[in-house]
Design a protein around this motif. Structure first.
Motif, PDB file in Angstrom:
ATOM      1  N   LEU A  84       0.841  -1.191   0.000  1.00  0.00           N
ATOM      2  CA  LEU A  84       0.000   0.000   0.000  1.00  0.00           C
ATOM      3  C   LEU A  84       0.880   1.246   0.000  1.00  0.00           C
ATOM      4  O   LEU A  84       1.739   1.406   0.854  1.00  0.00           O
ATOM      5  CB  LEU A  84      -0.921   0.007   1.219  1.00  0.00           C
ATOM      6  CG  LEU A  84      -1.869  -1.190   1.340  1.00  0.00           C
ATOM      7  CD1 LEU A  84      -2.743  -1.045   2.574  1.00  0.00           C
ATOM      8  CD2 LEU A  84      -2.735  -1.331   0.083  1.00  0.00           C
ATOM      9  N   PRO A 105      -2.333   8.683  -2.873  1.00  0.00           N
ATOM     10  CA  PRO A 105      -3.598   8.160  -3.399  1.00  0.00           C
ATOM     11  C   PRO A 105      -3.404   7.278  -4.619  1.00  0.00           C
ATOM     12  O   PRO A 105      -2.436   7.411  -5.372  1.00  0.00           O
ATOM     13  CB  PRO A 105      -4.371   9.432  -3.757  1.00  0.00           C
ATOM     14  CG  PRO A 105      -3.816  10.486  -2.866  1.00  0.00           C
ATOM     15  CD  PRO A 105      -2.356  10.154  -2.743  1.00  0.00           C
ATOM     16  N   LEU A 152      -4.475   3.610  -4.257  1.00  0.00           N
ATOM     17  CA  LEU A 152      -4.191   2.270  -3.758  1.00  0.00           C
ATOM     18  C   LEU A 152      -4.737   1.234  -4.739  1.00  0.00           C
ATOM     19  O   LEU A 152      -5.686   1.499  -5.485  1.00  0.00           O
ATOM     20  CB  LEU A 152      -4.834   2.061  -2.389  1.00  0.00           C
ATOM     21  CG  LEU A 152      -4.379   2.972  -1.236  1.00  0.00           C
ATOM     22  CD1 LEU A 152      -5.067   2.565   0.053  1.00  0.00           C
ATOM     23  CD2 LEU A 152      -2.877   2.945  -1.076  1.00  0.00           C
ATOM     24  N   TYR A 161      -9.617  -2.940  -1.437  1.00  0.00           N
ATOM     25  CA  TYR A 161     -10.964  -2.644  -0.979  1.00  0.00           C
ATOM     26  C   TYR A 161     -11.900  -3.830  -1.173  1.00  0.00           C
ATOM     27  O   TYR A 161     -11.860  -4.500  -2.219  1.00  0.00           O
ATOM     28  CB  TYR A 161     -11.543  -1.446  -1.751  1.00  0.00           C
ATOM     29  CG  TYR A 161     -10.808  -0.165  -1.495  1.00  0.00           C
ATOM     30  CD1 TYR A 161     -11.130   0.644  -0.417  1.00  0.00           C
ATOM     31  CD2 TYR A 161      -9.770   0.237  -2.334  1.00  0.00           C
ATOM     32  CE1 TYR A 161     -10.440   1.823  -0.172  1.00  0.00           C
ATOM     33  CE2 TYR A 161      -9.072   1.412  -2.102  1.00  0.00           C
ATOM     34  CZ  TYR A 161      -9.414   2.199  -1.014  1.00  0.00           C
ATOM     35  OH  TYR A 161      -8.723   3.359  -0.772  1.00  0.00           O
ATOM     36  N   ARG A 216      -8.731   2.810  -9.516  1.00  0.00           N
ATOM     37  CA  ARG A 216      -7.452   3.328  -9.031  1.00  0.00           C
ATOM     38  C   ARG A 216      -6.992   4.610  -9.724  1.00  0.00           C
ATOM     39  O   ARG A 216      -6.668   5.600  -9.075  1.00  0.00           O
ATOM     40  CB  ARG A 216      -6.395   2.232  -9.194  1.00  0.00           C
ATOM     41  CG  ARG A 216      -5.017   2.605  -8.717  1.00  0.00           C
ATOM     42  CD  ARG A 216      -4.062   1.452  -8.904  1.00  0.00           C
ATOM     43  NE  ARG A 216      -2.794   1.691  -8.215  1.00  0.00           N
ATOM     44  CZ  ARG A 216      -1.823   0.801  -8.115  1.00  0.00           C
ATOM     45  NH1 ARG A 216      -1.969  -0.391  -8.680  1.00  0.00           N
ATOM     46  NH2 ARG A 216      -0.704   1.075  -7.477  1.00  0.00           N
ATOM     47  N   ARG A 258      -9.355   7.431  -9.223  1.00  0.00           N
ATOM     48  CA  ARG A 258      -9.304   7.815  -7.801  1.00  0.00           C
ATOM     49  C   ARG A 258      -8.122   8.739  -7.537  1.00  0.00           C
ATOM     50  O   ARG A 258      -8.240   9.746  -6.821  1.00  0.00           O
ATOM     51  CB  ARG A 258      -9.212   6.564  -6.935  1.00  0.00           C
ATOM     52  CG  ARG A 258      -9.425   6.822  -5.451  1.00  0.00           C
ATOM     53  CD  ARG A 258      -9.187   5.573  -4.605  1.00  0.00           C
ATOM     54  NE  ARG A 258      -9.582   4.373  -5.291  1.00  0.00           N
ATOM     55  CZ  ARG A 258      -8.800   3.315  -5.443  1.00  0.00           C
ATOM     56  NH1 ARG A 258      -7.563   3.313  -4.946  1.00  0.00           N
ATOM     57  NH2 ARG A 258      -9.224   2.234  -6.062  1.00  0.00           N
ATOM     58  N   ALA A 259      -6.969   8.407  -8.110  1.00  0.00           N
ATOM     59  CA  ALA A 259      -5.789   9.254  -7.910  1.00  0.00           C
ATOM     60  C   ALA A 259      -6.019  10.651  -8.479  1.00  0.00           C
ATOM     61  O   ALA A 259      -5.672  11.657  -7.841  1.00  0.00           O
ATOM     62  CB  ALA A 259      -4.570   8.603  -8.558  1.00  0.00           C
ATOM     63  N   LEU A 261      -8.501  12.547  -6.111  1.00  0.00           N
ATOM     64  CA  LEU A 261      -7.863  13.063  -4.892  1.00  0.00           C
ATOM     65  C   LEU A 261      -6.982  14.266  -5.208  1.00  0.00           C
ATOM     66  O   LEU A 261      -6.897  15.210  -4.413  1.00  0.00           O
ATOM     67  CB  LEU A 261      -7.050  11.965  -4.213  1.00  0.00           C
ATOM     68  CG  LEU A 261      -7.732  11.145  -3.106  1.00  0.00           C
ATOM     69  CD1 LEU A 261      -8.099  12.012  -1.910  1.00  0.00           C
ATOM     70  CD2 LEU A 261      -8.951  10.413  -3.609  1.00  0.00           C
ATOM     71  N   SER A 271     -13.654   4.583  -0.878  1.00  0.00           N
ATOM     72  CA  SER A 271     -12.246   4.712  -1.257  1.00  0.00           C
ATOM     73  C   SER A 271     -11.768   6.164  -1.259  1.00  0.00           C
ATOM     74  O   SER A 271     -10.624   6.442  -0.871  1.00  0.00           O
ATOM     75  CB  SER A 271     -12.003   4.080  -2.629  1.00  0.00           C
ATOM     76  OG  SER A 271     -12.757   4.736  -3.636  1.00  0.00           O
ATOM     77  N   GLU A 324      -8.794   7.428   1.327  1.00  0.00           N
ATOM     78  CA  GLU A 324      -7.497   7.931   0.868  1.00  0.00           C
ATOM     79  C   GLU A 324      -7.311   9.415   1.196  1.00  0.00           C
ATOM     80  O   GLU A 324      -6.180   9.887   1.326  1.00  0.00           O
ATOM     81  CB  GLU A 324      -7.312   7.617  -0.613  1.00  0.00           C
ATOM     82  CG  GLU A 324      -7.286   6.100  -0.828  1.00  0.00           C
ATOM     83  CD  GLU A 324      -6.832   5.653  -2.197  1.00  0.00           C
ATOM     84  OE1 GLU A 324      -6.089   6.395  -2.858  1.00  0.00           O
ATOM     85  OE2 GLU A 324      -7.233   4.535  -2.599  1.00  0.00           O
ATOM     86  N   TRP A 325      -8.413  10.134   1.357  1.00  0.00           N
ATOM     87  CA  TRP A 325      -8.329  11.501   1.903  1.00  0.00           C
ATOM     88  C   TRP A 325      -7.762  11.430   3.322  1.00  0.00           C
ATOM     89  O   TRP A 325      -6.841  12.178   3.679  1.00  0.00           O
ATOM     90  CB  TRP A 325      -9.716  12.126   1.897  1.00  0.00           C
ATOM     91  CG  TRP A 325      -9.862  13.413   2.638  1.00  0.00           C
ATOM     92  CD1 TRP A 325      -9.985  13.572   3.995  1.00  0.00           C
ATOM     93  CD2 TRP A 325      -9.911  14.741   2.090  1.00  0.00           C
ATOM     94  NE1 TRP A 325     -10.113  14.894   4.323  1.00  0.00           N
ATOM     95  CE2 TRP A 325     -10.074  15.634   3.179  1.00  0.00           C
ATOM     96  CE3 TRP A 325      -9.864  15.256   0.801  1.00  0.00           C
ATOM     97  CZ2 TRP A 325     -10.178  17.013   2.994  1.00  0.00           C
ATOM     98  CZ3 TRP A 325      -9.954  16.631   0.617  1.00  0.00           C
ATOM     99  CH2 TRP A 325     -10.108  17.491   1.703  1.00  0.00           C
ATOM    100  N   ARG A 343      -5.973   9.079   4.708  1.00  0.00           N
ATOM    101  CA  ARG A 343      -4.601   8.576   4.722  1.00  0.00           C
ATOM    102  C   ARG A 343      -3.594   9.649   4.303  1.00  0.00           C
ATOM    103  O   ARG A 343      -2.392   9.491   4.532  1.00  0.00           O
ATOM    104  CB  ARG A 343      -4.476   7.360   3.787  1.00  0.00           C
ATOM    105  CG  ARG A 343      -5.078   6.079   4.367  1.00  0.00           C
ATOM    106  CD  ARG A 343      -5.061   4.951   3.337  1.00  0.00           C
ATOM    107  NE  ARG A 343      -3.728   4.616   2.903  1.00  0.00           N
ATOM    108  CZ  ARG A 343      -2.958   3.654   3.442  1.00  0.00           C
ATOM    109  NH1 ARG A 343      -3.423   2.947   4.472  1.00  0.00           N
ATOM    110  NH2 ARG A 343      -1.759   3.403   2.958  1.00  0.00           N
TER     111      ARG A 343
END
Length: 432
Positions: free
Chosen positions: A228, A232, A234, A239, A248, A251-252, A255, A275, A279-280, A282
């Motif tokens: 991991l 952002p 992952l 999940y 993925r 998502r990146a 973010l 997700s 990731e926000w 994290r």
């Protein structure tokens, strides 16, 4: 009328009275009221003649009343180690108005006398540079909090909640694929009963020891365990989901558009698998997020994913937006990943944002895309289309298989109404 005497806060370690500097000893001897945990109060000699009062439970709500009951008297509060490092000093500072608290609370000014923290002692014993050592506290927090900090080769110090914490940490490491991690438990640091035990998480069988302990971890990942990243994007396999997952690469990009910063709050609406909110969170340990999901099974799954990935602080609201948004704290950013066609949802999210707040919405349907195009015309921002293709077998050869393109609208709320975009809306924006 003479001013109230300062409220003294004295840090004390396992070495007790003899480990205190002269100034701290004078404060304790002069105090009319001594407040602390039973363990700390028991370390004081008889010549500290002040009235000894243990902390109330729950602690924070009871502190103002306890101090008010002894107003005007010389009060000295005892804390473990450094009071300003995960200690009572922070709570007292906030309540006194000196650090984001209520200036009308009437509390006396603080005088803090720190003692070396357990982290300083542990790093000294282990030969670890303090500045390179990440510290995770599990005091009042679930063990799942540790999962976000697990990376191969990292050194971590874990502040234990008690004697059972090392077993909980070992179990979590095994469950997250970090069984080879070397564990050392350091007890009663700085005291006569100081002790260190060790082993690996995979074979941990040490009996519970002293409740005053710190756990040192040399993180090592099992071969084949999912890796991991700290950024952002992952792997989708991280999940549990039913297909409702922002994939993925999208998502990146999402973010990046949301641009999390320390301390900020995100609303993740139509959370699916959670997700984006996860990731926000994290991105920084002080980030906050609320996931809103109308389906109860998915809402439960969001909580499971958050715990697995080390951000159990994610708050999940089960309900349909925009009604479920009523009463939520003001967000710094809003992401809408589902339910865009719900009447009034986009307007409600925009209205909830303060000036400078960000909104990002993704969709794959023509109906929702029309809504985003309308908001782009009225409010500006950016409208992009994200298209991702993956190489897949085509007979004996390899070809590209394109996923459904995602239309994304991202905007920052201005202090005054935004002018329309300077260029006409393009029919298609291909961001490859």
């Amino acid at each position: 009328m003479s001013p109230a005497p300062p409220l003294s806060v004295v840090g004390i370690g396992a070495d007790g009275w003899d480990g205190l500097p002269a100034a701290a000893q004078r404060d304790l001897c002069a105090a009319e009221v001594l407040i602390g945990g039973p363990r700390q109060l028991a370390l004081l000699p008889a010549r500290c003649a002040g009235e000894r009062i243990p902390w109330p439970k729950p602690l924070r709500p009871g502190v103002p009343g306890l101090l008010a009951a002894h107003a005007g008297r010389r009060i000295c509060v005892l804390a473990s180690g450094d009071p300003m490092f995960h200690g009572i000093g922070r709570t007292l500072n906030e309540l006194s108005g000196q650090e984001g608290g209520d200036p009308e609370a009437g509390m006396p000014p603080l005088r803090v006398r720190p003692h070396p923290s357990s982290v300083s002692y542990a790093c000294a014993r282990l030969g670890w540079p303090v500045e390179d050592t990440e510290v995770i506290t599990l005091v009042g927090r679930p063990a799942d909090t540790l999962a976000a900090a697990l990376h191969a080769g990292r050194r971590l110090l874990v502040l234990s909640a008690g004697a059972a914490t090392p077993d909980e940490v070992a179990a979590l490491l095994r469950a997250r694929g970090f069984g080879p991690t070397r564990m050392r438990v350091l007890e009663q640091l700085g005291g006569e009963r100081e002790r260190m035990s060790g082993g690996t998480a995979a074979t941990w069988a040490e009996p519970p020891g002293d409740p005053l302990n710190v756990i040192a971890l040399d993180c090592a990942r099992e071969p084949g365990a999912l890796r991991l990243s700290a950024v952002p994007g992952l792997p989708d396999a991280a999940y549990a989901h039913d297909g409702q997952l922002t994939k993925r690469h999208v998502r990146a990009a999402t973010l990046a558009a949301l641009a999390p910063a320390p301390g900020e709050l995100l609303w993740d609406i139509g959370g699916g698998s959670g997700s984006i909110a996860i990731e926000w969170l994290r991105a920084h340990r002080s980030c906050r997020a609320i996931g809103v999901e109308r389906d109860p099974v998915r809402a439960e799954r969001i909580g499971h994913n958050a715990r697995t990935l080390g951000v159990p602080s994610l708050r999940v609201v089960q309900g349909a937006a925009p009604a479920a948004l009523d009463g939520l704290p003001v967000p710094d950013a809003v992401f809408i990943g589902g339910g865009l066609t719900a009447p009034g949802l986009l307007d409600a999210c925009w209205d909830a944002l303060p000036p400078g707040g960000r909104i990002v919405a993704n969709t794959v349907t023509l109906e929702s895309e029309a809504l985003l195009a309308d908001h782009y015309r009225r409010r500006g921002g950016e409208l992009v289309r994200l298209a991702v293709s993956h190489a897949t077998p085509v007979g004996g050869f390899t070809g590209w298989r394109q996923a459904m393109p995602v239309t994304q609208w991202a905007a920052v709320k201005p202090a005054s109404p935004a002018p329309p975009p300077s260029s006409p809306l393009p029919l298609e924006t291909d961001e490859r």
